[in-house]
Scaffold this active site. Structure first.
Site, PDB file in Angstrom:
ATOM      1  N   LEU A  65       5.248  -3.630   0.392  1.00  0.00           N
ATOM      2  CA  LEU A  65       5.620  -3.091  -0.906  1.00  0.00           C
ATOM      3  C   LEU A  65       4.523  -2.188  -1.475  1.00  0.00           C
ATOM      4  O   LEU A  65       3.388  -2.216  -1.006  1.00  0.00           O
ATOM      5  CB  LEU A  65       5.921  -4.257  -1.857  1.00  0.00           C
ATOM      6  CG  LEU A  65       7.075  -5.168  -1.381  1.00  0.00           C
ATOM      7  CD1 LEU A  65       7.086  -6.484  -2.138  1.00  0.00           C
ATOM      8  CD2 LEU A  65       8.398  -4.443  -1.528  1.00  0.00           C
ATOM      9  N   PRO A  66       4.857  -1.382  -2.500  1.00  0.00           N
ATOM     10  CA  PRO A  66       3.909  -0.361  -2.955  1.00  0.00           C
ATOM     11  C   PRO A  66       2.641  -0.866  -3.627  1.00  0.00           C
ATOM     12  O   PRO A  66       1.577  -0.270  -3.458  1.00  0.00           O
ATOM     13  CB  PRO A  66       4.747   0.464  -3.953  1.00  0.00           C
ATOM     14  CG  PRO A  66       6.162   0.203  -3.590  1.00  0.00           C
ATOM     15  CD  PRO A  66       6.190  -1.207  -3.101  1.00  0.00           C
ATOM     16  N   THR A  94      -0.775  -3.126   0.756  1.00  0.00           N
ATOM     17  CA  THR A  94      -2.181  -2.972   0.380  1.00  0.00           C
ATOM     18  C   THR A  94      -2.274  -3.152  -1.126  1.00  0.00           C
ATOM     19  O   THR A  94      -1.784  -2.316  -1.886  1.00  0.00           O
ATOM     20  CB  THR A  94      -2.719  -1.587   0.786  1.00  0.00           C
ATOM     21  OG1 THR A  94      -2.688  -1.469   2.212  1.00  0.00           O
ATOM     22  CG2 THR A  94      -4.155  -1.408   0.314  1.00  0.00           C
ATOM     23  N   LYS A 169      -9.336  -4.338   4.117  1.00  0.00           N
ATOM     24  CA  LYS A 169      -8.564  -3.093   4.064  1.00  0.00           C
ATOM     25  C   LYS A 169      -9.151  -2.108   3.069  1.00  0.00           C
ATOM     26  O   LYS A 169      -9.316  -0.922   3.371  1.00  0.00           O
ATOM     27  CB  LYS A 169      -7.106  -3.404   3.711  1.00  0.00           C
ATOM     28  CG  LYS A 169      -6.222  -2.166   3.482  1.00  0.00           C
ATOM     29  CD  LYS A 169      -6.118  -1.302   4.721  1.00  0.00           C
ATOM     30  CE  LYS A 169      -5.361   0.014   4.451  1.00  0.00           C
ATOM     31  NZ  LYS A 169      -3.924  -0.175   4.266  1.00  0.00           N
ATOM     32  N   LYS A 244      -4.883   5.619  -4.479  1.00  0.00           N
ATOM     33  CA  LYS A 244      -4.596   4.219  -4.822  1.00  0.00           C
ATOM     34  C   LYS A 244      -5.594   3.283  -4.155  1.00  0.00           C
ATOM     35  O   LYS A 244      -6.170   2.379  -4.792  1.00  0.00           O
ATOM     36  CB  LYS A 244      -3.182   3.860  -4.390  1.00  0.00           C
ATOM     37  CG  LYS A 244      -2.864   2.361  -4.451  1.00  0.00           C
ATOM     38  CD  LYS A 244      -1.685   2.005  -3.553  1.00  0.00           C
ATOM     39  CE  LYS A 244      -1.623   0.518  -3.286  1.00  0.00           C
ATOM     40  NZ  LYS A 244      -0.593   0.148  -2.303  1.00  0.00           N
TER      41      LYS A 244
END
Length: 290
Positions: A65-66, A94, A169, A244
């Site tokens: 998901l975003p 992420t 990450k 982001k």
């Protein structure tokens, strides 16, 4: 083979779900996009009418998901109320470390096993099943997740407890964002100094300036292996997504009082790309900025 609920079939999730189906798993896929659902069906997945339907009979649930708010919503509204005790939940989005740890705690309280397993490799690796997974969670949860993740990736690495996958990450992508910004500046300077850019690449790619941004994802069209630069900076890792990830790294650094001045400057460059309307272009298009 497992019954897998898969929620989130975007550029990354679509390829990942397809590889699980190709491996023989029973994949019940859900997304808000009808086009994404059609593609999943064509790739061997069963289409679920809702997230709840995708989760109801699943032994494993994968979410892609975003952002953290979307992950938290799916956990609160669907996973924690619908998934059977003992279900393994894998979040490959992420997101921020705090949200990853919070949803894992909630999952554990409901008798679920949870891992955060963000990915590296991009759209081509998602489609090709060659992603790298950085996994946070208990040893038990990691071992259960490993065969599922191996159907989608070339490397599955246990980074530590809940949230460790997300920590790895954002640190990894902080390096990527900063090195790409430096690589593009070096190419621009080389050009202004009159160097042939292919000659500069031939030198730097085998010298101390070598990096993934140089040799695997060169930001100059026609130089190095094929990259988004050869396609007008389309079809790669969007600058808005890099921004982001850089913001996630900067937020984590602020919370931990860790100085990251180079990353902060690189983030400003991606912010400029987004502000001028180029957030959908590949992040290597930062080379175009003055």
């Amino acid at each position: 083979m497992a019954t897998i609920g898969f929620i989130g079939l975007g550029h990354m999730g679509g390829g990942m779900a397809a590889n699980l189906a190709k491996a023989g798993h029973d994949v019940r896929a859900f997304d808000l996009s009808a086009e994404a659902l059609d593609a999943a069906k064509a790739n061997g997945c069963l289409v679920a009418a809702s997230a709840t339907e995708a989760v109801a009979e699943a032994e494993v649930v994968v979410t892609m998901l975003p952002a953290g708010k979307h992950v938290a919503q799916v956990y609160d509204e669907t996973l924690l109320t619908t998934a059977k005790p003992g279900t393994l939940v894998i979040d490959s989005s992420t997101i921020d470390v705090a949200t990853a740890r919070a949803v894992a705690e909630k999952a554990a309280a409901k008798g679920l096993l949870a891992v955060d397993a963000p990915v590296s490799g991009g759209i081509a690796a998602a489609a090709g099943g060659t992603l790298t997974f950085m996994v946070g969670g208990s040893a038990e949860a990691f071992e259960r997740a490993r065969p599922i993740l191996e159907a989608m990736g070339k490397a599955v690495i246990h980074a530590g407890g809940s949230g460790a996958g997300q920590a790895a990450k954002i640190c990894n992508n902080m390096i990527l964002g900063a090195t790409m910004a430096a690589t593009t500046e070096a190419f621009n300077l080389a050009k202004d100094l009159g160097l042939d850019l292919q000659a500069f690449y031939d030198i730097s790619s085998v010298s101390s300036g070598q990096s993934w941004s140089m040799t695997s994802y060169c930001p100059v069209p026609g130089v190095g292996p094929s990259s988004p630069a050869d396609r007008g900076y389309e079809g790669g890792f969007a600058a808005a997504l890099m921004l982001k990830d850089m913001r996630l790294a900067l937020e984590a650094a602020s919370l931990n009082a860790t100085p990251v001045p180079v990353a902060a400057l690189a983030a400003e460059r991606y912010q400029t790309l987004v502000d001028q309307g180029d957030g959908g272009k590949d992040f290597s298009s930062v080379i175009s900025l003055p």
